[in-house]
Write an enzyme that holds these catalytic residues in place. Structure first.
Site, PDB file in Angstrom:
ATOM      1  CE  LYS A 243      -3.297  -0.914  -0.760  1.00 41.67           C
ATOM      2  NZ  LYS A 243      -3.580  -1.547  -2.094  1.00 41.67           N
TER       3      LYS A 243
ATOM      4  CB  THR B  72      -0.304  -0.337  -8.372  1.00 45.59           C
ATOM      5  OG1 THR B  72      -0.754  -1.158  -7.293  1.00 45.59           O
ATOM      6  CG2 THR B  72      -1.036  -0.695  -9.642  1.00 45.59           C
ATOM      7  CD1 TRP B  73       2.520   5.726 -10.764  1.00 42.78           C
ATOM      8  CD2 TRP B  73       2.702   6.747  -8.763  1.00 42.78           C
ATOM      9  NE1 TRP B  73       2.752   7.068 -10.990  1.00 42.78           N
ATOM     10  CE2 TRP B  73       2.863   7.711  -9.782  1.00 42.78           C
ATOM     11  CE3 TRP B  73       2.774   7.150  -7.422  1.00 42.78           C
ATOM     12  CZ2 TRP B  73       3.086   9.061  -9.505  1.00 42.78           C
ATOM     13  CZ3 TRP B  73       2.995   8.491  -7.137  1.00 42.78           C
ATOM     14  CH2 TRP B  73       3.143   9.440  -8.169  1.00 42.78           C
TER      15      TRP B  73
ATOM     16  CG  HIS C 127       4.777  -6.722  -0.678  1.00 46.85           C
ATOM     17  ND1 HIS C 127       4.896  -5.447  -1.162  1.00 46.85           N
ATOM     18  CD2 HIS C 127       3.516  -7.113  -0.993  1.00 46.85           C
ATOM     19  CE1 HIS C 127       3.758  -5.097  -1.759  1.00 46.85           C
ATOM     20  NE2 HIS C 127       2.913  -6.089  -1.673  1.00 46.85           N
TER      21      HIS C 127
ATOM     22  NE  ARG D 140       0.630   6.692   0.511  1.00 46.66           N
ATOM     23  CZ  ARG D 140      -0.593   6.401   0.071  1.00 46.66           C
ATOM     24  NH1 ARG D 140      -0.980   5.138  -0.026  1.00 46.66           N
ATOM     25  NH2 ARG D 140      -1.431   7.347  -0.264  1.00 46.66           N
TER      26      ARG D 140
ATOM     27  CE1 TYR E   7       1.236   6.776  -4.102  1.00 50.47           C
ATOM     28  CE2 TYR E   7       0.769   8.676  -2.708  1.00 50.47           C
ATOM     29  CZ  TYR E   7       0.390   7.809  -3.715  1.00 50.47           C
ATOM     30  OH  TYR E   7      -0.822   7.973  -4.333  1.00 50.47           O
TER      31      TYR E   7
ATOM     32  CE  LYS F  39     -10.424  10.476  -0.254  1.00 50.58           C
ATOM     33  NZ  LYS F  39     -10.374  11.439   0.862  1.00 50.58           N
ATOM     34  N   GLY F  40      -5.300   8.018  -4.117  1.00 52.89           N
ATOM     35  CA  GLY F  40      -4.037   8.393  -4.743  1.00 52.89           C
ATOM     36  C   GLY F  40      -3.538   9.769  -4.332  1.00 52.89           C
TER      37      GLY F  40
HETATM   38  P1  A3P Z   1      -4.674   5.249  -1.379  1.00 54.99           P
HETATM   39  O1  A3P Z   1      -5.342   4.062  -0.730  1.00 54.99           O
HETATM   40  O2  A3P Z   1      -4.146   6.227  -0.377  1.00 54.99           O
HETATM   41  O3  A3P Z   1      -5.515   5.892  -2.416  1.00 54.99           O
HETATM   42  P2  A3P Z   1      -0.106  -0.231  -3.648  1.00 54.99           P
HETATM   43  O4  A3P Z   1      -0.029  -0.070  -5.124  1.00 54.99           O
HETATM   44  O5  A3P Z   1       1.233  -0.448  -3.007  1.00 54.99           O
HETATM   45  O6  A3P Z   1      -1.114  -1.254  -3.258  1.00 54.99           O
HETATM   46  O7  A3P Z   1      -0.561   1.172  -3.059  1.00 54.99           O
HETATM   47  C1  A3P Z   1      -1.874   1.602  -3.222  1.00 54.99           C
HETATM   48  C2  A3P Z   1      -1.953   3.106  -3.088  1.00 54.99           C
HETATM   49  O8  A3P Z   1      -1.391   3.718  -4.259  1.00 54.99           O
HETATM   50  C3  A3P Z   1      -3.395   3.563  -3.012  1.00 54.99           C
HETATM   51  O9  A3P Z   1      -3.376   4.714  -2.153  1.00 54.99           O
HETATM   52  C4  A3P Z   1      -3.686   3.893  -4.459  1.00 54.99           C
HETATM   53  O10 A3P Z   1      -4.775   4.765  -4.650  1.00 54.99           O
HETATM   54  C5  A3P Z   1      -2.378   4.520  -4.885  1.00 54.99           C
HETATM   55  N1  A3P Z   1      -2.139   4.465  -6.342  1.00 54.99           N
HETATM   56  C6  A3P Z   1      -2.429   3.450  -7.204  1.00 54.99           C
HETATM   57  N2  A3P Z   1      -2.060   3.767  -8.450  1.00 54.99           N
HETATM   58  C7  A3P Z   1      -1.528   5.006  -8.416  1.00 54.99           C
HETATM   59  C8  A3P Z   1      -0.980   5.884  -9.409  1.00 54.99           C
HETATM   60  N3  A3P Z   1      -0.923   5.527 -10.677  1.00 54.99           N
HETATM   61  N4  A3P Z   1      -0.523   7.092  -8.991  1.00 54.99           N
HETATM   62  C9  A3P Z   1      -0.594   7.461  -7.700  1.00 54.99           C
HETATM   63  N5  A3P Z   1      -1.105   6.676  -6.714  1.00 54.99           N
HETATM   64  C10 A3P Z   1      -1.571   5.459  -7.060  1.00 54.99           C
END
Ligand code: A3P
Length: 319
Positions: free
Chosen positions: A67, A71-72, A131, A153, A219, A286-287
């Site tokens: 989290k 993904t980003w 992870h 983060r 992040y 939310k991002g």
């Molecule tokens: P929030 O829950 O605060 O919105 P992970 O990819 O490690 O599971 O992390 C998930 C977090 O990254 C989530 O945060 C998600 O919304 C955010 N996220 C996913 N894709 C993103 C992107 N392309 N740019 C920025 N944040 C992103």
């Protein structure tokens, strides 16, 4: 009894019986394996990964705390490394696949269910992710010159993101634990792959000792200045952007391709499933930076701030 017991090997069941355990956020228990907290199926997959994975110097591994922007970072890494394969971003793999399909997890995909895949013939550079904390990576990964791009983060936002995600993907409709109970576990370090401070410090230390091996990102770094961090990543991965690419707007194009708004609206991310049986749509919430203010009461702020100060000490400036 152990959750999902029927799918575990005898060896793994015996190992689990010897490990300390705590209440899980969305499953009955988390077990303390080599100093970090995990679910039974993860432990089995990680120990297979540790025994069998052979790193190559050209490998690229995206490592993260759950989290924290995994993904980003996977999308960005894939986009940088493969930019010459896609002449235009219109037919880009990132438009039809979720980043977790393009940069697979060792523990959720490649080595799950006790399988040992043959990865030796994959085209190079091979892109993987994990992870697992640094000290527990397979020794060939630590010894080789493979590159690790790491992201963590702000723990306040990571907690909130994890809380929402675990409630979305857990079976049943109501949370298993209250926000406060979950928070207490988080502060004790009991969260998947936690404690978060050990996770961060492990990769941080390595990034100082071997700056060509581990790139440590947050992040918040990426949110505040994606342009220069993308350049930094490309340089670290030995494929820096040329002046021509920079002038031609290639960096902006990749940023747009991997942006939260763009990715969230893709069909594959609205309806697909990429990690286990979890829906991709839950990966895009939310991002933003700072959503924790909508969830934390004053005692929680005070408590987590103390934990961070105590556990990260002088290193708390890394986040
Ligand atoms: P929030 O829950 O605060 O919105 P992970 O990819 O490690 O599971 O992390 C998930 C977090 O990254 C989530 O945060 C998600 O919304 C955010 N996220 C996913 N894709 C993103 C992107 N392309 N740019 C920025 N944040 C992103």
């Amino acid at each position: 009894s152990i959750e999902g017991e029927e799918k575990l090997t005898q060896e793994c069941k015996e190992l689990l019986l010897s490990l300390p355990r705590e209440r899980g956020w969305r499953t009955p228990y988390l077990y303390l394996y080599q100093g970090f907290w995990c679910q039974p199926a993860e432990i089995q997959a990680i120990s297979t990964f540790q025994k069998h994975f052979q790193a190559k110097n050209s490998d690229i591994v995206v490592a993260s705390i759950p989290k924290s922007g995994t993904t980003w970072l996977k999308a960005l890494t894939f986009a940088i490394v493969n930019r010459h394969r896609f002449a235009s971003s219109k037919n880009h793999s990132l438009l039809t696949f979720n980043p977790h399909d393009l940069v697979p997890f060792f523990e959720y995909k490649l080595y799950e269910k006790n399988q040992v895949p043959d990865l030796s013939n994959l085209p190079e550079p091979r892109l993987f992710s994990t992870h697992v904390p640094f000290p527990s990576l397979p020794s060939s990964m630590k010894k080789s010159n493979c590159k690790i791009v790491y992201i963590c983060r702000n723990p306040f936002d990571t907690f909130v993101s994890s809380w929402h995600f675990s409630n979305k993907i857990k079976p049943g409709s109501s949370p298993q634990l209250t926000l406060e109970e979950t928070f207490e576990l988080y502060c004790k370090g009991v969260v998947g792959f936690g404690p978060f401070w050990t996770h961060m410090l492990g990769y941080w230390k390595e990034s100082l000792e071997r700056p060509n091996k581990v790139l440590f990102l947050t992040y918040e770094d990426l949110k505040r200045d994606i342009y220069s961090h993308l350049k930094r990543m490309a340089k670290f991965l030995d494929c820096p952007f040329t002046l021509e690419e920079e002038r031609g707007g290639v960096i902006e194009e990749l940023i747009e391709l991997c942006s939260f708004e763009k990715m969230k609206e893709l069909e594959v991310n609205k309806s697909g499933k990429s990690i286990k049986n979890f829906e991709n749509k839950n990966l895009f919430r939310k991002g933003e930076i700072g959503d924790w203010v909508n969830h934390f009461s004053p005692w929680m702020v005070e408590k987590l701030s103390k934990v961070i100060e105590e556990k990260l000490g002088e290193s708390s400036s890394i986040i």
